[in-house]
Structures are given as C-alpha cells and as structure tokens.
Design a protein around this motif. Structure first.
Motif, PDB file in Angstrom:
ATOM      1  N   TYR A 166       0.835  -1.212   0.000  1.00 50.81           N
ATOM      2  CA  TYR A 166       0.000   0.000   0.000  1.00 50.81           C
ATOM      3  C   TYR A 166       0.867   1.258   0.000  1.00 50.81           C
ATOM      4  O   TYR A 166       0.611   2.213  -0.741  1.00 50.81           O
ATOM      5  CB  TYR A 166      -0.916   0.014   1.223  1.00 50.81           C
ATOM      6  N   ARG A 171      -1.091   4.248  -1.585  1.00 54.73           N
ATOM      7  CA  ARG A 171      -2.431   4.099  -0.987  1.00 54.73           C
ATOM      8  C   ARG A 171      -2.279   4.277   0.521  1.00 54.73           C
ATOM      9  O   ARG A 171      -2.400   3.351   1.318  1.00 54.73           O
ATOM     10  CB  ARG A 171      -3.026   2.748  -1.378  1.00 54.73           C
ATOM     11  N   LEU A 172      -1.971   5.513   0.904  1.00 60.31           N
ATOM     12  CA  LEU A 172      -1.474   5.792   2.250  1.00 60.31           C
ATOM     13  C   LEU A 172      -2.560   5.710   3.316  1.00 60.31           C
ATOM     14  O   LEU A 172      -2.288   5.286   4.454  1.00 60.31           O
ATOM     15  CB  LEU A 172      -0.799   7.162   2.278  1.00 60.31           C
ATOM     16  N   SER A 173      -3.773   6.111   3.016  1.00 63.30           N
ATOM     17  CA  SER A 173      -4.836   6.041   4.026  1.00 63.30           C
ATOM     18  C   SER A 173      -5.146   4.590   4.382  1.00 63.30           C
ATOM     19  O   SER A 173      -5.353   4.253   5.560  1.00 63.30           O
ATOM     20  CB  SER A 173      -6.096   6.753   3.538  1.00 63.30           C
ATOM     21  N   GLN A 174      -5.155   3.708   3.366  1.00 61.54           N
ATOM     22  CA  GLN A 174      -5.379   2.290   3.632  1.00 61.54           C
ATOM     23  C   GLN A 174      -4.206   1.699   4.415  1.00 61.54           C
ATOM     24  O   GLN A 174      -4.401   0.876   5.317  1.00 61.54           O
ATOM     25  CB  GLN A 174      -5.554   1.530   2.316  1.00 61.54           C
ATOM     26  N   ASP A 176      -2.258   3.327   6.526  1.00 59.79           N
ATOM     27  CA  ASP A 176      -2.310   3.850   7.896  1.00 59.79           C
ATOM     28  C   ASP A 176      -3.278   3.039   8.743  1.00 59.79           C
ATOM     29  O   ASP A 176      -2.963   2.634   9.877  1.00 59.79           O
ATOM     30  CB  ASP A 176      -2.747   5.320   7.848  1.00 59.79           C
ATOM     31  N   GLU A 177      -4.452   2.771   8.203  1.00 56.85           N
ATOM     32  CA  GLU A 177      -5.467   2.014   8.935  1.00 56.85           C
ATOM     33  C   GLU A 177      -5.012   0.585   9.215  1.00 56.85           C
ATOM     34  O   GLU A 177      -5.164   0.066  10.335  1.00 56.85           O
ATOM     35  CB  GLU A 177      -6.775   2.016   8.135  1.00 56.85           C
ATOM     36  N   LYS A 202       5.653   2.114   8.669  1.00 56.20           N
ATOM     37  CA  LYS A 202       4.939   3.336   9.031  1.00 56.20           C
ATOM     38  C   LYS A 202       5.820   4.568   8.851  1.00 56.20           C
ATOM     39  O   LYS A 202       5.339   5.629   8.423  1.00 56.20           O
ATOM     40  CB  LYS A 202       4.455   3.251  10.485  1.00 56.20           C
ATOM     41  N   GLN A 209       4.254  11.391   3.444  1.00 58.85           N
ATOM     42  CA  GLN A 209       3.341  12.470   3.808  1.00 58.85           C
ATOM     43  C   GLN A 209       4.072  13.721   4.305  1.00 58.85           C
ATOM     44  O   GLN A 209       3.425  14.695   4.694  1.00 58.85           O
ATOM     45  CB  GLN A 209       2.371  11.977   4.887  1.00 58.85           C
TER      46      GLN A 209
END
Length: 549
Positions: A166, A171-174, A176-177, A202, A209
């Motif tokens: 990811y 696909r950073l939001s996925q 992070d979750e 991470k 970001q």
C-alpha cells in the motif's frame, strides 16, 4: 522445550520444529540457521521435509530448502512412488523464487489451489515483490484479510506485506489504517520482529506524507525492536533514518554524505535492492537526470522503470541508447575516459570491429542479460531461467550449465583482448573490468523481456536492417549477410513480415518489414530503413571480424 542446538533426539530422531518456529517469530534467525546447518538432510523423515525446508528458506538457507525438497518434487531416491503434496510443491516454488528462478517458481505456485495451501496468496505476493510488482501483490493479498481459517501469525505476515505494498503504491490512508490494526495484534501476541517491521513501514508512510518529526519518533522505536535480530531489518532502519535527513534537507551535502554510509553497509550485506533504492531517492531529491537514466537502464524490472518515469516525469526521458561506463571493476555514471574501449551491444562491435559472436544465440543472450542490471549480480537461478526459459531447474545440474556458458564467454573476452570478465561471487555473476570500457546499450535491451525466440529474431533482424540500409534484398542475400542457411533466412523474414501463410508469432519489428513481389522473385525491404536503431559502421564492408571460439 529442547534447546535450539539439541537437534535430534537420539531415541526418536525427532526435530523440534516448534522451537525453531518460535525462534524465527521472535527474530532469532541466527540460532535457527546454526541448528539447521548441523542436520543430515539425507536421513530427514518425509513428514519433516516440508516444515524443515520452510524454516531453512525463511532463514535465508535457500539451497538447503531445495536440497531437501528436490528428491520429493522430482520423484527421486526414496520418494519415487510418492507424489509431492501441494504444501511441498509450494515450498519448493518459493525456494526457486528465492534463488532467482522467479518465473519457474511462480509458475509452480500459480498451479496450486489455495484450498490445499491456505497461505498460498502470501507466497504468491512474496514471489511478485522481488520484481517490484506491488500491484499484483495487493491483488492476491487483499482477499486473504477476510480468511479466518488462516494461522494468526501467517495472516499477520500477509497484512504486513500488504501494508508495505500500500505504501509503495501510494495508498497511504489504507496503509495507515492497516498498520494501526496490525501493530495492536502483533503487540498482543508478542511478535517483536513484526512490530519492528510495521514501525519501519509506518516511517516510510510518514515520510511520503512529509511528516518528518513523527517519522523520526517511529523509526527510533522500530530500532529498539529490530536491533537484536541480526537481519537486514537493521539496515532498513538505518536507511530510512538517513533518507529522512535527505528529504528534510535535500541540498545538504552532509545528508548526501551520510547516505554513503548506508550504501557501504548495504554493499557489505550484499543487499543490492537497497543500493538501487538509495539511488532512486537521490534522483528524486536532487532531480538528477543522469542518475535517472542510469537507474532506468540498470534496472530490468518494468514496473520499477514505470514508477521511476512517473516520479521523475519533469526530467528528460531516457534516450534511445545509453553508455554504461565500467571503470576498474565497477560501473560509474561519470564522464567518458580518454582511450576507453567501446563495446556496442546494438551491433556487437568492439571499437568498430565486429565480434564473431552469433547474434541472438546463447553467448549474446548471456552478455545482454548481464548488462541489464547495474546493481544486483545475477544469481545462478536467475541466469538459468533467463537463458533457458521454460526448462526445469535442477539444483545439481543447472549451476554447472550456467558455469560452462560463463566460462565460454570469458574465453571469448580473453581471446579477443576485451577488458571484460564475468566474475562469480557467492553464487552470483556480474560483469567486471580491470581497465576502462564503455558499453553502448539500447533501450530495448534494458527491458530484458520476451522469449528466447523473440530475442534471436530481434537480434538478427536488427543486424539485417543495419546491413541492408533500406535497400531491397532477397532471402538469399539475407542468408549471406546473416551467415545462416537459406531456409533459416526465409523463415526469419516471413515471420517478421507476418506472412499470413506462416501464422501467429508477432515480433517487435512487425510491420517494419514488407514483402515485395511474390513467388521466385519475392524480395524484402525494411519500410523506413535503419530507423529504429542507431548504428555503427556497416559491417558488410567494415573489415575483418574478431575471431572467437
């Protein structure tokens, strides 16, 4: 519980795989490697072959994994009547991937059903990632998240790999979750190594970001988890710490110099993809066109090159040809050296004199393959699978076949006073030079794709295109120029021109060759003359050839 070095109980001859599995899960790889090297694999019970091979592979002992499973998969010795189980085939396929025979190994994995091997998607993802195919890794890993029947540790390993994919694919939001969920699970189950891996991933996400201060805190915590493992994970922590400095201060000479420390550490550990990735980050932060082109030509992975072009789209595109400068056993990106010899891989000419090397055949193919990767020496499995696509990799015979071909190429270099040598270290091969040599590479050669047949066809047609210089020619004339039989030349020309009476195969040069006339008066012509290739002197009139065995 048995100690890690108490390998075989004298009464039961049982191996404590559970102890070794637990050691791996807590990052104690060195202990397991030491224990495995003491085993007598010829007397290993069949029921323990797959578990021990799995442990060996995960510890980096790939040849041991192959040695254990080859008799089973190839139905040799004591296992002649026993068909290999799916889990044994899967483990064998992964061992092939790890020694570089990626296509064969992945083919075996793709032939197995996940009903028989529940963690098969994880293995497939790990077969895609070495070639930077993170999109394919995501495709096979995402469905695995919803499988409750999978071992909790293996499911977590799959999620760690998915998190990394990811991040790489932005696909950073996925990411992070998923990382947050996995960190909690790894902490609860005491998987120290996976916690460190997740924190390192991470930190990459936070760097993407541009959240530098948070990334520093995370990478410092990752270091605490990974400092004792004795794995390349410690190298990754050092790498991302230095890259944080570089991205925060891209114009800092101190940050650039500090990155050299990581480079040297990666060289010592022979972690070649780290070298490639460091150059990628340097090219991005410095907007370095020369380094961009060096990376493009020196990386044989299509997905990697496409990603590179996207990240550096403001820079000039890679040129139609590139000069790879080898200087004293290493390649450089510097300026030309006065008096350096030039080997043109497009024409197989050394300083304008053609080598007596058959275009498109084995030695030419080997030299081309060795010139596609400037960073990673090519492992025996990788060379074998690319020299003999579709052939079965025999872990006893294949290394010798590769060695003999390398020996022939080195003899050709020596007899023709070419300052090149194919050197072997730690079971991998690379081009080296004691002097100075410039190799001119074409953009197509950087792809290193296609079948053996396609390579021969392109090589012979590019030579013929150069020799005919846009003139109309007959099959007989083509045979004389290429030094092949009339039937071979006719077959080559018809295939290239897509003669409908011959069917099917489409070469890269399709539609550049047309048929003129028909019957006994049939002739051929390249539509645009020598348009696709930049050529050296016309070898039809350019003096003698260098002789070679």
């Amino acid at each position: 519980m048995l100690g890690l070095t108490d390998i075989i109980d004298e009464m039961t001859h049982m191996i404590d795989c559970q102890a070794w599995e637990q050691a791996i899960r807590t990052g104690r790889f060195a202990d397991v490697r030491k224990a495995l090297k003491l085993l007598n694999f010829s007397k290993l019970p069949r029921k323990l072959s797959q578990p021990v091979a799995n442990l060996a592979r995960r510890c980096g002992l790939y040849s041991i994994s192959l040695r254990i499973l080859s008799p089973i998969v190839t139905l040799e010795r004591n296992y002649r009547q026993a068909t290999p189980r799916p889990d044994e085939l899967a483990e064998y396929g992964m061992a092939l991937v790890n020694i570089g025979a990626v296509s064969e190994g992945r083919g075996i994995l793709e032939s197995i059903s996940s009903k028989d091997v529940p963690h098969l998607p994880l293995l497939l993802a790990q077969a895609y990632i070495p070639e930077w195919k993170y999109g394919d890794a995501i495709r096979v890993l995402e469905p695995l998240q919803h499988h409750d029947h999978l071992d909790s540790y293996l499911k977590l390993v799959a999620q760690v790999n998915l998190s990394a994919a990811y991040v790489y694919n932005q696909r950073l939001s996925q990411a992070d979750e998923l990382i947050a969920e996995c960190l909690q699970s790894a902490s609860q189950q005491g998987f120290i190594l996976l916690q460190g891996n997740l924190l390192e991933i991470k930190s990459q996400m936070l760097l993407e970001q541009r959240r530098f201060s948070e990334a520093r805190k995370v990478i410092a915590t990752a270091k605490e988890f990974l400092s004792h493992t004795g794995t390349t994970d410690e190298l990754y922590v050092h790498k991302w710490s230095r890259l944080l400095d570089l991205y925060e201060r891209p114009k800092s000479k101190e940050a650039t110099r500090a990155l050299r420390e990581v480079y040297q550490q990666a060289l010592v550990l022979r972690h070649w993809e780290t070298l490639r990735d460091l150059d990628r980050h340097l090219a991005i932060t410095q907007r370095d066109t020369q380094l961009f082109h060096h990376l493009y030509y020196g990386s044989p992975y299509e997905e990697y090159r496409n990603r590179l072009r996207g990240q550096l789209s403001d820079l000039p595109e890679p040129p139609a040809h590139y000069i790879w400068r080898l200087r004293g056993e290493k390649a450089t990106r510097g300026a030309a050296t006065r008096g350096a010899a030039t080997l043109d891989m497009r024409t197989l000419q050394l300083d304008g004199t053609e080598l007596n090397m058959k275009h498109g055949f084995l030695l030419h193919r080997l030299l081309t393959i060795l010139s596609t990767d400037f960073y990673r020496p090519l492992r025996t499995g990788s060379l074998f699978s690319r020299l003999f696509p579709g052939e079965f990799y025999n872990h006893i015979m294949a290394p010798n076949r590769v060695h003999q071909i390398v020996k022939r190429l080195n003899a050709l270099f020596s007899e023709n006073s070419i300052s090149l040598v194919v050197e072997e270290q730690h079971g991998a091969y690379r081009l080296s030079t004691p002097a100075a040599l410039d190799m001119i590479l074409s953009r197509d050669s950087a792809k290193d794709g296609g079948s053996d047949l396609n390579f021969k066809l392109e090589s012979q047609l590019s030579r013929l295109e150069r020799l005919t210089e846009g003139r109309i020619f007959t099959a007989k004339q083509a045979a004389a120029l290429l030094e092949v039989s009339l039937s071979t030349a006719t077959r080559l020309l018809r295939v290239a021109a897509r003669d409908p009476t011959r069917g099917g195969f489409v070469a890269a040069l399709t539609n550049q060759l047309e048929i003129v006339g028909h019957g006994p008066k049939t002739s051929f012509r390249f539509l645009h003359g020598p348009s696709r290739f930049l050529h050296g002197p016309n070898t039809a009139t350019a003096g003698k050839k260098k002789q070679a065995a």
